[in-house]
Scaffold this motif. Sequence first.
Motif, mmCIF file in Angstrom:
data_model
loop_
_atom_site.group_PDB
_atom_site.id
_atom_site.type_symbol
_atom_site.label_atom_id
_atom_site.label_comp_id
_atom_site.label_asym_id
_atom_site.label_seq_id
_atom_site.Cartn_x
_atom_site.Cartn_y
_atom_site.Cartn_z
ATOM 1 N N TYR A 1 0.864 -1.186 0.000
ATOM 2 C CA TYR A 1 0.000 0.000 0.000
ATOM 3 C C TYR A 1 0.894 1.227 0.000
ATOM 4 O O TYR A 1 1.677 1.443 0.918
ATOM 5 N N ASP A 2 0.783 2.035 -1.078
ATOM 6 C CA ASP A 2 1.646 3.217 -1.186
ATOM 7 C C ASP A 2 0.930 4.522 -0.891
ATOM 8 O O ASP A 2 1.525 5.604 -0.988
ATOM 9 N N GLY A 3 -0.348 4.457 -0.546
ATOM 10 C CA GLY A 3 -1.087 5.652 -0.193
ATOM 11 C C GLY A 3 -1.715 6.378 -1.368
ATOM 12 O O GLY A 3 -2.517 7.295 -1.171
ATOM 13 N N THR A 4 -1.367 5.996 -2.594
ATOM 14 C CA THR A 4 -1.909 6.692 -3.771
ATOM 15 C C THR A 4 -3.157 6.021 -4.322
ATOM 16 O O THR A 4 -3.973 6.678 -4.962
ATOM 17 N N CYS A 5 -3.303 4.731 -4.105
ATOM 18 C CA CYS A 5 -4.458 4.002 -4.636
ATOM 19 C C CYS A 5 -5.570 3.997 -3.599
ATOM 20 O O CYS A 5 -5.381 3.553 -2.468
ATOM 21 N N GLN A 6 -6.741 4.460 -3.988
ATOM 22 C CA GLN A 6 -7.867 4.584 -3.072
ATOM 23 C C GLN A 6 -9.002 3.623 -3.419
ATOM 24 O O GLN A 6 -10.131 3.815 -2.997
ATOM 25 N N ASN A 7 -8.714 2.566 -4.203
ATOM 26 C CA ASN A 7 -9.769 1.662 -4.657
ATOM 27 C C ASN A 7 -9.843 0.379 -3.835
ATOM 28 O O ASN A 7 -10.452 -0.590 -4.262
ATOM 29 N N GLY A 8 -9.205 0.359 -2.694
ATOM 30 C CA GLY A 8 -9.255 -0.839 -1.869
ATOM 31 C C GLY A 8 -10.604 -1.011 -1.195
ATOM 32 O O GLY A 8 -11.409 -0.083 -1.107
#
Length: 444
Positions: A358-365
Amino acid sequence: MRILGLELRRSAALGAALITVVIGVGALYVATGRWSVGWMALAMTIREYLLLLWPLALAAGAWQGRREHRAKVGELFTTTARPRAQRMLPVLGAMALTLAIAYLLVTGAGIAWIITTAQHLPLLNFAVVTGVGALSLVAAAWLGLGVGRMLPALVTAPALGVAGVLLVFFSAVRLDDWLAAALTPVHGSSPFHAYQTIDNRVSGSLAISMAALAVTGLLLFVAGGWRGRTAALVPLVLGLTTAIAVVPRDEDVLNWPIDPVARELVCTEDTPTVCVSRVHGNLLEALTPLAREGLTILSKLPDAPTAVHEDTNAYVSGDVRPVGDDVVTIEIRTDERGGLAHPAAVVPMLVKRLGVGYDGTCQNGDEVVERAAAYWLMGREPQSDVGIVPGMIFEDPQINAEAVRLWQGLRELPDDEALARVTAVRDALLACADVTGLLPGSAR
């Protein structure tokens, strides 16, 4: 030496040192988990505790500084042929010697706790940080001596103690970072990550200001009149000006700088590869079987990760480095003895997002979908993160209830189809795509 011995027995030096050791060691051992990771964490934590120890040394010096006034022998001593400075040197030496030794004893008490677990020792950096901390304690005591002799009222010592706390605290939180680094011994000492250090250039500027403070205190203590006391301000002004001039201005140097050697990875010689940072090298043996168990679970997926690395990103300073899809990362914590903390959390944390970082940029989790898929791989019913994930103290019960429902739906499918669904979830996570609706029974 005989006179120094008398001062050690009769002055406030030994008492001040004893109080320093008791408070310093007590503060360390109350929260060993803050510094059990290693040598630099210990040195910085003791520096942070100067928030308490520095004002105490200031007050102790002020109490000692009013001794002649308290004993009403000031006029008597002025009639002697012995120079004033020569009479004052044993007092200065006693305070400096005992407080420096007290600081080292506090450090030694911390070393005794970590000596069997801490491996990475940046000797020069550790010695500099520790030495500047001891110097700052001596500077506080000498400044207190000078102020106490100049203002020999009963209230001076406690007033200076309170003022010292306020001065150190507000200097650290109110001043610009570069200015605080040059003036206060606690700046940059709060540990935020395991690879943190204090840059030697910052320590050098602080050493200049503390030495100037010590010289000013010395001159105030031996001064015989207003001219001498006025002249005592000269080294303070020169020292602070020099310290401010040489202190770095780079925020990455001032705030939570990283020791690159401490962050280097050390790995197992055999495969599957497990790597930890050098500062956590003592944990590799305990982590390896747990990490490989997590990799075995993830190996059910196609193109699964084949290695486990410690997450060495310093998020507090924005230093985030991506890793390949064949590597799964995990945050490592140490317990109060410097060993691996929360070993039961290693496997769930590795499988938690199906090996996707998790890199903090993807919000589709989707926590529900990810948990159901992860626990299907582990072959057990989903559990709340409370009590498993370190630091998690509350979770909406509905999250786990929904995850259990989706997990049950996966179990009702043939294994090949269920695996295909879980693989689709991982592929979506890798592509930063929406995972909603990829498991049977999940909302679309």
